[in-house]
Design a protein around this motif. Structure first.
Motif, mmCIF file in Angstrom:
data_model
loop_
_atom_site.group_PDB
_atom_site.id
_atom_site.type_symbol
_atom_site.label_atom_id
_atom_site.label_comp_id
_atom_site.label_asym_id
_atom_site.label_seq_id
_atom_site.Cartn_x
_atom_site.Cartn_y
_atom_site.Cartn_z
ATOM 1 N N THR A 125 19.804 -55.140 -41.385
ATOM 2 C CA THR A 125 21.105 -56.235 -41.031
ATOM 3 C C THR A 125 19.956 -56.719 -39.342
ATOM 4 O OG1 THR A 125 21.892 -54.347 -39.468
ATOM 5 C CG2 THR A 125 22.786 -54.983 -41.958
ATOM 6 N N ASP A 126 19.110 -55.149 -38.937
ATOM 7 C CA ASP A 126 18.845 -55.483 -37.497
ATOM 8 C C ASP A 126 17.688 -56.177 -37.279
ATOM 9 O OD1 ASP A 126 17.719 -53.226 -38.486
ATOM 10 O OD2 ASP A 126 17.615 -51.628 -36.573
ATOM 11 N N HIS A 127 17.350 -56.530 -38.538
ATOM 12 C CA HIS A 127 15.622 -56.756 -39.012
ATOM 13 C C HIS A 127 15.562 -58.252 -37.948
ATOM 14 C CE1 HIS A 127 11.824 -58.830 -40.247
ATOM 15 N NE2 HIS A 127 11.624 -57.715 -40.518
ATOM 16 N N PRO A 128 14.636 -58.261 -36.802
ATOM 17 C CA PRO A 128 14.806 -59.673 -36.148
ATOM 18 C C PRO A 128 15.131 -61.254 -37.358
ATOM 19 C CG PRO A 128 12.641 -58.822 -36.297
ATOM 20 C CD PRO A 128 13.603 -57.693 -36.948
ATOM 21 N N GLN A 130 15.953 -61.143 -40.287
ATOM 22 C CA GLN A 130 17.215 -61.457 -40.836
ATOM 23 C C GLN A 130 17.832 -62.071 -39.697
ATOM 24 O OE1 GLN A 130 18.566 -61.366 -43.738
ATOM 25 N NE2 GLN A 130 19.694 -59.560 -44.016
ATOM 26 N N LYS A 131 18.235 -61.912 -38.569
ATOM 27 C CA LYS A 131 19.168 -62.481 -37.972
ATOM 28 C C LYS A 131 19.183 -63.763 -37.941
ATOM 29 C CE LYS A 131 19.543 -58.047 -34.955
ATOM 30 N NZ LYS A 131 19.521 -57.387 -33.778
ATOM 31 N N MET A 134 20.665 -65.758 -41.508
ATOM 32 C CA MET A 134 21.862 -65.828 -41.173
ATOM 33 C C MET A 134 22.092 -66.511 -39.789
ATOM 34 S SD MET A 134 22.341 -63.505 -43.462
ATOM 35 C CE MET A 134 24.411 -62.484 -43.443
ATOM 36 N N GLU A 135 21.600 -66.291 -38.645
ATOM 37 C CA GLU A 135 22.005 -67.640 -37.986
ATOM 38 C C GLU A 135 22.008 -69.133 -38.014
ATOM 39 O OE1 GLU A 135 20.079 -66.560 -33.962
ATOM 40 O OE2 GLU A 135 21.318 -64.106 -34.491
#
Length: 202
Positions: A125-128, A130-131, A134-135
């Motif tokens: 979930t903290d993978h850049p 992945q962010k 999701m955004e």
């Protein structure tokens, strides 16, 4: 390896900068082969660069992945803005989005949405990257919700249904091809819009 090469006459000519070659190679190979399957050695080699050059331009593979996803998102919003520019009417904009999405799905490669692929493949979930993915999807839902509301939808049901339809079409394109259910994307989208907003006015 540098950013020049020798042509057939023996003269040196400039080629694309190493950073650009690395980025485009990463973008292509991540999409075609999968993010986890492609290592920095492969990217550097196919970009005709060195690992040292890659790391001079991108601090890590994770940051390279994230930058690729950011560019994919920018490309998508450029496409979105172009589609919506055809009319100022919110309902017609929604319909145009699904008309264009059907064309896009039929013409695109078989690997589906690169941002959805990244969200599925990258579990941290903290993978850049992945962010970024999701955004992007949250922003897509927000924009669909805003358009649906402006078109007269009394709640978020229309936007939710359109989001599910749009995302599902990406999976159907991968598994069933361009001549599968995606052929009905525009028609199904218009039907869902009519269900919530009533028949279109002439």
């Amino acid at each position: 390896m540098d950013d020049s090469e020798v042509d057939g006459t023996g003269a040196q000519t400039l080629r694309r900068p190493a950073r650009e070659r690395i980025f485009e190679t990463a973008r292509r190979t991540f999409y075609e082969r999968g993010i986890r399957a492609v290592g920095v050695e492969t990217i550097a080699s196919e970009a005709e660069a060195t690992k040292m050059t890659l790391y001079r331009n991108f601090p890590s593979k994770d940051e390279l992945i994230a930058e690729v996803m950011r560019e994919q998102a920018r490309d998508y919003w450029r496409w979105w803005d172009e589609v919506l520019s055809c009319t100022c009417d919110p309902r017609q904009q929604l319909e145009a989005l699904f008309d264009a999405s059907e064309v896009k799905a039929a013409e695109s490669d078989v690997h589906g949405c690169p941002l959805a692929n990244a969200a599925i493949e990258l579990h941290e979930t903290d993978h850049p990257a992945q962010k970024v993915s999701m955004e992007h999807k949250r922003e897509l839902h927000r924009r669909l919700t805003e358009l649906a509301r402006r078109a007269g939808a009394p709640n978020d049901d229309l936007a939710d249904g359109l989001m599910l339809l749009m995302e599902g079409s990406c999976s159907a394109r991968v598994t069933l091809g361009g001549d599968g259910p995606v052929r009905a994307l525009a028609r199904t989208g218009r039907g869902l819009i009519a269900l919530h907003l009533g028949p279109a006015r002439d």
